[in-house]
Design a protein around this motif. Structure first.
Motif, short mmCIF file in Angstrom:
data_model
loop_
_atom_site.label_atom_id
_atom_site.label_comp_id
_atom_site.label_asym_id
_atom_site.label_seq_id
_atom_site.Cartn_x
_atom_site.Cartn_y
_atom_site.Cartn_z
N TYR A 14 4.98 3.74 2.38
CA TYR A 14 4.68 2.46 1.74
C TYR A 14 4.63 1.39 2.81
CZ TYR A 14 4.92 -1.58 -1.30
OH TYR A 14 4.64 -2.76 -1.94
N ARG A 15 3.59 0.54 2.76
CA ARG A 15 3.42 -0.55 3.72
C ARG A 15 3.31 -1.86 2.96
NH1 ARG A 15 -1.79 -1.34 7.52
NH2 ARG A 15 -2.55 -2.29 5.62
N GLN A 16 4.12 -2.83 3.38
CA GLN A 16 4.16 -4.14 2.71
C GLN A 16 3.87 -5.23 3.72
OE1 GLN A 16 4.89 -4.89 -0.64
NE2 GLN A 16 4.25 -6.94 -0.02
N PRO A 17 2.82 -6.05 3.50
CA PRO A 17 2.58 -7.18 4.40
C PRO A 17 3.69 -8.22 4.25
CG PRO A 17 0.90 -7.10 2.68
CD PRO A 17 1.81 -5.95 2.46
N ILE A 18 4.12 -8.77 5.38
CA ILE A 18 5.18 -9.79 5.38
C ILE A 18 4.58 -11.16 5.69
CG2 ILE A 18 7.28 -10.57 6.51
CD1 ILE A 18 7.98 -7.65 6.97
N LEU B 277 0.84 -1.19 0.00
CA LEU B 277 0.00 0.00 0.00
C LEU B 277 0.88 1.24 0.00
CD1 LEU B 277 -2.84 1.32 0.40
CD2 LEU B 277 -2.37 1.21 2.84
N LEU B 278 0.70 2.10 -1.00
CA LEU B 278 1.38 3.39 -1.08
C LEU B 278 0.38 4.44 -0.60
CD1 LEU B 278 3.85 5.04 -2.07
CD2 LEU B 278 2.69 5.20 -4.28
N TYR B 279 0.79 5.33 0.32
CA TYR B 279 -0.14 6.31 0.86
C TYR B 279 0.54 7.67 1.04
CZ TYR B 279 2.16 5.25 5.30
OH TYR B 279 3.09 5.05 6.29
N ALA B 280 -0.29 8.70 1.09
CA ALA B 280 0.15 10.07 1.33
C ALA B 280 -0.67 10.64 2.47
CB ALA B 280 -0.03 10.92 0.08
#
Length: 81
Positions: A36-40, A7-10
């Motif tokens: 930016y959030r990346q699930p692991i 997920l890319l966010y501002a």
């Protein structure tokens, strides 16, 4: 905006820096951010974020009447980000 499974966010917002003094008002400013959030794994995420903030400066002015006339003084201060 979803990218693959990340997920890319501002973010945009206002903020206040509270000063530890009774002599002036708080500093007002704004905040901008991109991340930016990346699930692991399941509910574990890795993320990175860049933030930028800016505060307005303040000017304090005083006039003091003396026997010889008037003394005018002003101080402009800007907080450190």
């Amino acid at each position: 905006m979803l990218l693959e499974s990340g997920l890319l966010y501002a973010k945009v917002g206002s903020q206040t820096q509270v000063i530890n003094s009774n002599t002036g008002s708080n500093f007002k400013g704004y905040l901008l951010g991109l991340g930016y959030r990346q699930p692991i794994y399941e509910s574990i995420y890795a993320f990175g974020e860049f933030d930028y903030s800016k505060y307005q400066s303040q000017t304090i002015s005083r006039s003091i009447a003396t026997a010889g006339g008037t003394v005018n003084a002003s101080i402009t201060s800007t907080p450190q980000n």
